[in-house]
Design an enzyme around this catalytic site. Structure first.
Site, short mmCIF file in Angstrom:
data_model
loop_
_atom_site.label_atom_id
_atom_site.label_comp_id
_atom_site.label_asym_id
_atom_site.label_seq_id
_atom_site.Cartn_x
_atom_site.Cartn_y
_atom_site.Cartn_z
N GLU A 11 0.82 -1.23 0.00
CA GLU A 11 0.00 0.00 0.00
C GLU A 11 0.85 1.27 0.00
O GLU A 11 0.80 2.07 0.95
CB GLU A 11 -0.93 0.02 1.22
N GLU A 55 -5.02 -8.80 1.15
CA GLU A 55 -5.59 -8.56 2.48
C GLU A 55 -7.08 -8.37 2.33
O GLU A 55 -7.54 -7.67 1.42
CB GLU A 55 -5.05 -7.28 3.14
C1 BG6 Z 1 -3.90 -2.59 5.83
C2 BG6 Z 1 -2.46 -2.55 6.25
O1 BG6 Z 1 -4.22 -1.43 5.18
O2 BG6 Z 1 -4.87 -2.67 6.82
C3 BG6 Z 1 -2.18 -3.15 7.62
O3 BG6 Z 1 -1.64 -3.14 5.29
C4 BG6 Z 1 -3.29 -2.82 8.58
O4 BG6 Z 1 -0.93 -2.72 8.06
C5 BG6 Z 1 -4.61 -3.36 8.02
O5 BG6 Z 1 -3.05 -3.27 9.88
C6 BG6 Z 1 -5.82 -3.21 8.89
O6 BG6 Z 1 -6.05 -1.86 9.20
P1 BG6 Z 1 -6.02 -1.33 10.69
O7 BG6 Z 1 -5.76 0.13 10.56
O8 BG6 Z 1 -7.35 -1.61 11.29
O9 BG6 Z 1 -4.92 -2.05 11.37
#
Ligand code: BG6
Length: 457
Positions: free
Chosen positions: A164, A360
């Protein structure tokens, strides 16, 4: 039954800074996260800094057994730049042993590793020189990438350069969530450009070095949906797509920036400094595959009071609050699985159907211990429903011909999340916040095992 293609990867994702711990031990030098927590802990959740996280540095061997127990066939994590090259030049041999052992163990367990190089963790020594604002960062990253390919290339079948990359641009230079937390659109564009060139330099090193395997990048290209078909809302949608998605997607896959992005940046006097030969290097180094992170769609409308020249993204588009939206209230993110289908079709139609995977997808929920049953297992049925809904849409996209080769959830074990600490949990395993950071299986982990075993559900 939703059946997925043969050899489809069922996995999970994480990152070094969010899981490794030992942040200032075993030869590692500080990243901006380590230093920012030391300088301004009030920005973080109380007593939830990056020092220990999930302690994977000590637990990886047992964690790999836990991956096997829930049927993971693939896993993505990252290397910490400041662990491997604490001063940017000299190799930390302890880091080499750690990563070699970790990656060997994944391979031995038949868990396909996808290894990423940068997950928001800028070295402090480089940040002191300006971080991604300086052109020097491009060569520094290329040296780090080359070092990683040399040291671990025999163990890593798939590499990615960045996770990202737009996030450290916007969070560091527009919205205050990452160090240096400045607000400066012109700098943000320059930081984005240097990041892109760092990616290109790493791909170039990989290709000219003749390493085996393939190389890609992980992007969060949430599809953008406009409030209406009006010309003003559609212009806002196009600007949001150009700035947030196509700025990396097009040069990385198609080998050039969209002319409309160059026109937009020129109109607002935002063009970055470039060097002779950059365009040719971009054209010569497309990625082999993409990882796409998807959590929530982007909904926009025409900006309400745009300034010209623009000073913030809000001068190009405003967020649109869709009245019919379904929310994950814990994280404040909309749940809209249909976007995964739209993304799949966009990659097929507009990006020559390049191989890609969901890098993800997941649901962060607060206070999950409420859902613990008498046996101590968190019954996270909401997460199972979330994954099922997204997998159905992904399946539709694959049936329409999109070349998707895997699905990774965020994440394997509950992990530390930057300024949010441990507020929202995402894991297949719950992690206790005290030593020895015990992991316990959630219901979603059991469910995922059946999905992996059946290659569908
Ligand atoms: C993604 C990132 O955007 O979202 C992670 O690559 C991140 O690093 C994940 O932890 C979940 O988002 P958050 O802000 O709830 O941890």
């Amino acid at each position: 039954m939703y059946q997925f293609p043969t050899n489809f990867l069922w996995g999970a994702a994480a990152s070094a800074p969010q899981t490794e711990g030992h942040a200032l031990l075993n030869g590692k030098s500080p990243s901006t996260w380590d230093k920012w927590y030391e300088l301004a802990p009030a920005n973080f959740q109380p007593n939830q800094g990056p020092a220990i996280t999930s302690n994977v540095y000590e637990c990886y061997a047992d964690d790999i057994k836990r991956m096997q127990a829930i049927g993971l066939t693939s896993y993505r994590t990252s290397i910490s730049w400041t662990r491997l090259l604490p001063d940017g030049k000299n190799i930390n041999e302890e880091a080499v042993s750690y990563y070699r052992d970790y990656f060997k163990a994944l391979n031995k367990a038949h868990i396909h590793p996808i290894i990423n190089l940068f997950h928001f963790d800028m070295p402090w020594w480089l940040m002191e020189k300006g971080g991604w604002e300086t052109r020097e960062s491009v060569n520094a990253f290329a040296f780090y990438a080359q070092t990683a390919f040399d040291l671990f290339g025999d163990l890593v079948p798939q590499w990615t350069t960045f996770n990202e990359p737009i996030v450290h641009v916007e969070c560091g230079y527009l919205f205050g969530y990452h160090y240096p937390a400045v607000v400066d659109l012109k700098k943000a564009v320059q930081v984005g450009y240097h990041t892109l060139m760092a990616h290109i330099a790493a791909v170039e090193a990989f290709k000219t070095g003749g390493f085996k395997g393939s190389i890609g990048i992980i992007l969060n290209i949430s599809p953008t949906y406009a409030r209406s078909e009006s010309a003003a809302d559609q212009r806002a949608k196009d600007a949001a797509d150009l700035l947030n998605s196509k700025s990396f997607l097009d040069p990385c896959v198609l080998g050039h920036f969209p002319p409309a992005l160059i026109a937009l940046l020129s109109e607002h006097q935002l063009m970055p400094l470039t060097e002779d030969g950059d365009a040719a290097r971009i054209a010569a180094n497309p990625v082999d595959f993409l990882g796409l992170n998807y959590y929530q769609p982007r909904r926009v409308q025409a900006p309400t009071q745009p300034k010209s020249p623009a000073q913030m993204p809000a001068d190009f588009y405003s967020p649109y609050d869709w009245p019919a939206k379904k929310m994950n209230h814990y994280r404040g993110w909309e749940i809209y699985p249909e976007a995964l289908y739209d993304m799949a079709v966009m990659i097929k139609d507009e990006y020559h159907n390049i191989p890609w995977y969901v890098a993800e997808n997941g649901m962060g929920v607060a206070d999950e211990d409420r859902f613990m049953n008498a046996a101590g297992m968190i019954e996270d049925d909401y997460r199972i429903t979330f994954m099922q809904d997204h997998l159905r849409q992904l399946h539709r996209g694959i049936a329409a011909g999109s070349n998707c080769f895997g699905y990774h959830t965020w994440t394997f074990v509950d992990c530390w999340s930057w300024l949010n600490g441990y507020t929202n949990r995402y894991g297949f395993y719950r992690m206790a916040l005290n030593a020895p950071y015990e992991r316990s299986l959630k219901k979603s982990g059991l469910w995922f095992k059946t999905v992996s075993e059946n290659n569908g559900f």
